[in-house]
Design an enzyme around this catalytic site. Sequence first.
Site, PDB file in Angstrom:
ATOM      1  N   CYS A   1       0.851  -1.164   0.000  1.00  0.00           N
ATOM      2  CA  CYS A   1       0.000   0.000   0.000  1.00  0.00           C
ATOM      3  C   CYS A   1       0.903   1.235   0.000  1.00  0.00           C
ATOM      4  O   CYS A   1       1.585   1.517   0.979  1.00  0.00           O
ATOM      5  CB  CYS A   1      -0.868  -0.040   1.243  1.00  0.00           C
ATOM      6  SG  CYS A   1      -1.499   1.528   1.751  1.00  0.00           S
TER       7      CYS A   1
ATOM      8  N   CYS B   1      -0.026   3.899   2.566  1.00  0.00           N
ATOM      9  CA  CYS B   1       0.378   3.572   3.941  1.00  0.00           C
ATOM     10  C   CYS B   1       1.878   3.754   4.094  1.00  0.00           C
ATOM     11  O   CYS B   1       2.358   4.195   5.134  1.00  0.00           O
ATOM     12  CB  CYS B   1       0.059   2.131   4.293  1.00  0.00           C
ATOM     13  SG  CYS B   1      -1.486   1.562   3.655  1.00  0.00           S
TER      14      CYS B   1
ATOM     15  N   ASP C   1      37.932  16.426 -16.202  1.00  0.00           N
ATOM     16  CA  ASP C   1      39.333  16.315 -15.849  1.00  0.00           C
ATOM     17  C   ASP C   1      40.030  15.717 -17.076  1.00  0.00           C
ATOM     18  O   ASP C   1      39.380  15.112 -17.911  1.00  0.00           O
ATOM     19  CB  ASP C   1      39.395  15.365 -14.643  1.00  0.00           C
ATOM     20  CG  ASP C   1      40.784  14.861 -14.358  1.00  0.00           C
ATOM     21  OD1 ASP C   1      41.660  15.708 -14.158  1.00  0.00           O
ATOM     22  OD2 ASP C   1      40.978  13.642 -14.339  1.00  0.00           O
TER      23      ASP C   1
ATOM     24  N   ASP D   1      38.472  11.471 -12.005  1.00  0.00           N
ATOM     25  CA  ASP D   1      38.822  10.133 -11.550  1.00  0.00           C
ATOM     26  C   ASP D   1      39.723  10.098 -10.319  1.00  0.00           C
ATOM     27  O   ASP D   1      39.672   9.160  -9.538  1.00  0.00           O
ATOM     28  CB  ASP D   1      39.524   9.374 -12.681  1.00  0.00           C
ATOM     29  CG  ASP D   1      40.877   9.994 -13.005  1.00  0.00           C
ATOM     30  OD1 ASP D   1      40.932  11.235 -13.058  1.00  0.00           O
ATOM     31  OD2 ASP D   1      41.859   9.266 -13.176  1.00  0.00           O
TER      32      ASP D   1
HETATM   33  P1  ADP Z   1      44.955  16.015 -14.256  1.00  0.00           P
HETATM   34  O1  ADP Z   1      44.283  17.236 -13.791  1.00  0.00           O
HETATM   35  O2  ADP Z   1      45.324  16.098 -15.701  1.00  0.00           O
HETATM   36  O3  ADP Z   1      44.207  14.754 -13.952  1.00  0.00           O
HETATM   37  P2  ADP Z   1      46.702  15.882 -11.930  1.00  0.00           P
HETATM   38  O4  ADP Z   1      46.151  17.065 -11.226  1.00  0.00           O
HETATM   39  O5  ADP Z   1      46.443  14.549 -11.388  1.00  0.00           O
HETATM   40  O6  ADP Z   1      46.363  15.921 -13.492  1.00  0.00           O
HETATM   41  O7  ADP Z   1      48.277  16.057 -12.024  1.00  0.00           O
HETATM   42  C1  ADP Z   1      48.814  17.220 -12.625  1.00  0.00           C
HETATM   43  C2  ADP Z   1      50.253  17.062 -12.922  1.00  0.00           C
HETATM   44  O8  ADP Z   1      50.997  16.834 -11.740  1.00  0.00           O
HETATM   45  C3  ADP Z   1      50.579  15.919 -13.831  1.00  0.00           C
HETATM   46  O9  ADP Z   1      50.428  16.233 -15.180  1.00  0.00           O
HETATM   47  C4  ADP Z   1      52.034  15.644 -13.458  1.00  0.00           C
HETATM   48  O10 ADP Z   1      52.866  16.537 -14.147  1.00  0.00           O
HETATM   49  C5  ADP Z   1      52.083  15.973 -11.982  1.00  0.00           C
HETATM   50  N1  ADP Z   1      51.990  14.802 -11.139  1.00  0.00           N
HETATM   51  C6  ADP Z   1      50.995  14.479 -10.289  1.00  0.00           C
HETATM   52  N2  ADP Z   1      51.227  13.336  -9.655  1.00  0.00           N
HETATM   53  C7  ADP Z   1      52.399  12.865 -10.125  1.00  0.00           C
HETATM   54  C8  ADP Z   1      53.199  11.703  -9.878  1.00  0.00           C
HETATM   55  N3  ADP Z   1      52.830  10.760  -9.008  1.00  0.00           N
HETATM   56  N4  ADP Z   1      54.364  11.575 -10.543  1.00  0.00           N
HETATM   57  C9  ADP Z   1      54.737  12.511 -11.432  1.00  0.00           C
HETATM   58  N5  ADP Z   1      54.052  13.616 -11.709  1.00  0.00           N
HETATM   59  C10 ADP Z   1      52.898  13.806 -11.071  1.00  0.00           C
HETATM   60 MG    MG Z   2      43.036  13.026 -13.161  1.00  0.00          MG
END
Ligand code: ADP
Ligand code: MG
Length: 743
Positions: A12, A15, A436, A636
């Site tokens: 229901c 209800c 992203d 992601d």
């Molecule tokens: P997006 O916005 O493209 O998903 P992120 O914000 O995750 O990229 O990372 C931006 C940048 O930071 C990457 O393009 C890289 O240059 C650097 N970066 C982030 N994490 C790592 C890592 N673990 N090793 C090397 N470079 C990194």
């Molecule tokens: Mg990313």
Amino acid sequence: MKVEFVLGGLNCAHCAGIIEEKVKKMEGVDSASLNFVNKKLIANIKENENVTEQIGYIRNIIDTTEPGLKIEVLGQGIENNSDRESKSESCSCSSSCSSSCSSCSTEADKSNSSIFRVENEEKLKIISIAVAIILSLSAYVFKSVLENEIVANALFVVAYLVAGYEVLGDAIRNIFKGKLMDENFLMSVATIGALIIGEYPEAVGVMVFYSIGELLESQAVSKSRKDIESLMNIKPDVANLLVDGEIVQVSPESVNIGDIIVVRVGEKVPLDGKVIKGNSMFDTSAITGESVLKSIKIGERVLSGVINKKSVVTVEVEKLMKDSTVSRILDMVENATSKKSKTENFISVFAKYYTPIVVSLALLLAIAPTLILGEPFSKWAYRGLVFLVVSCPCALVLSIPLTYFSGIGISSKNGILVKGSNYLEALRKVNTVVLDKTGTITKGTFEVSNVVLSDGVTEREIFEYAGIAESRSTHPIAISIVKYASGILEIDEIVDEKNMTEYEEISSHGVKMVYEGKKILVGNYRLMQKFGISYSESENSSTKVHVAVDGLYLGCIEISDEIKAGIAETIDKLKNIGIERVVMLTGDTGLVAKEVSDIAGLDEYHANLLPVDKVNLLEQIIESNGGKGNVAFIGDGINDAPVIARSDVGISMGGMGSDAAIEASDVVFMTDEISKMPIAIRIAKFTSKISWQNIFLAMGIKIIVLILSVFGLANMWLAIFADVGVAVLAVLNSLRVLNGDYR
Ligand code: ADP
Ligand code: MG
């Protein structure tokens, strides 16, 4: 604390609404929601309350509102999901609203004696309808052929009692319980009124058609319940556990992490794990909505719920049943209806006022013209009685939640998990999509395209340090570098956890760590600048990863990512269904961003962003949109979680997305493809369209009948159609959501 109740035999809708309302109002309860479709009541009991006591109160509310339901309490530390499915439901519904109990008969355990009662109840109803019709026909014969009014009327009264004994009985019982405005009561008053003013055939007709309508309605509801359930039928029943070389069939709940299971051809993978022997093709459609078979090889991960199609594989279990993909999906979908859409909330408020208003109008219509204008009472009383027949908002109360639940069900069938009806509503209004880059538009699997080394540094050396530093990170760049490094070096050679200290992952910069006393930096130019290391970069559109050890610059690894297939088509489709603006936000450099944006055909991009810049930009986008529509963000990574949380509709990738992103999001794409976005929006739009159709259908017909009745143009036959006929139509209409084509 969250407590779940399963209300076996709940049929229901009205209800259900009352129970929910009452539980919500309890002092010891923060919030509550009842899902009519899966019969689940979820109550959040306040922190400092005695849970057992509160559960007692809630049971009491359920019992007094809808006696005879079989109440089961779940979710109090009960983790065994299979319990929910295997328990049978007893159906001893007192049928005090517009649905009968028939729908339970197919669901409950056959050994349960109450089923037979239910089936018998239904048969009895059909028989009584038939008898009432035969009696009415003979009454007509007596009236028009034999011209014997008295016998005719007596037969009509008997027919009326045969058709309506149940409604009358419930009405009387409910009066004692203080429930005056329920449908049984209103129907009883309307028909008794008709008898008093001498409208015998109408009184019988209302009861007969009301009973037929009830039967049809419960059939339709049970059909849709079954359809939705079969969509959700992704739960595996057994796991083939390998014990000392022998296969033992056990329930998936009893399997532990690290156990080895065997999945034969045709079987569902019961738990998330890693394939350790064999390669096969898998049908992932239950999880992802994709009908193309997916090849999974030794060493790769396999998710629960997919079906093995080609050859036997052995899987090492990585997650318990309760944390496996299947359980997570089912949990999300089941809890989704607790977040109600505005339309659903509006309907429950509307239902509260509609009945009392129509009943008051009925009274006014019956009495006022007689008192004020001296009109004949029976003429206006009849018009008032017509009002009573259409005074239940059942069509809406039943069909609107069903429509939204169907929308959520069909979304998950397509690999799109929508965490609430409200998000389905929010998706419909999206006019701006923000994405992203890494892992969302691009695959996130980088290939090393070039290495630029400082003098005296070898390739082996740079990858050794880069591999060590990235071994703990889950960033797509890190995973790709580790993979490439392990191709050059022995894997064991790279990682020795004991020697790692001071590990730090700096969002949008890279990673920093100390290994065997050496300070390693691996990341982009920003990381180098932060630590005052001079670096050099060539002008091209690849992503640059710089490596420095103890302040010395070793060189730059150039990597490039591939754009996911079909992105440009998806962007086109989004434009076609009314998305005005598609924006990319990335932490990567402008050159990379420009190239990706051009290929994908985006409207704009913003590069070199830190996570906090992404949030700020998203806020600007929301502001410049000026409430014209919603802004959706698809991402992601862990660093996307704040942006996902801030957007109107936050969307994450279920496959390779981080748990933080999935947690923060309102919608999850199981296949990691933004091609799900147009499908999600289409489903959202169609769901909303159907719910509005139902509102207009139900209210339109009722209002027309009410107006006609004021002028004496509507009779009770029309009124009963406007009541149960419309309810059946609306429920059938909501089923269309499940059958739509959204591709
Ligand atoms: P997006 O916005 O493209 O998903 P992120 O914000 O995750 O990229 O990372 C931006 C940048 O930071 C990457 O393009 C890289 O240059 C650097 N970066 C982030 N994490 C790592 C890592 N673990 N090793 C090397 N470079 C990194
Ligand atoms: Mg990313």
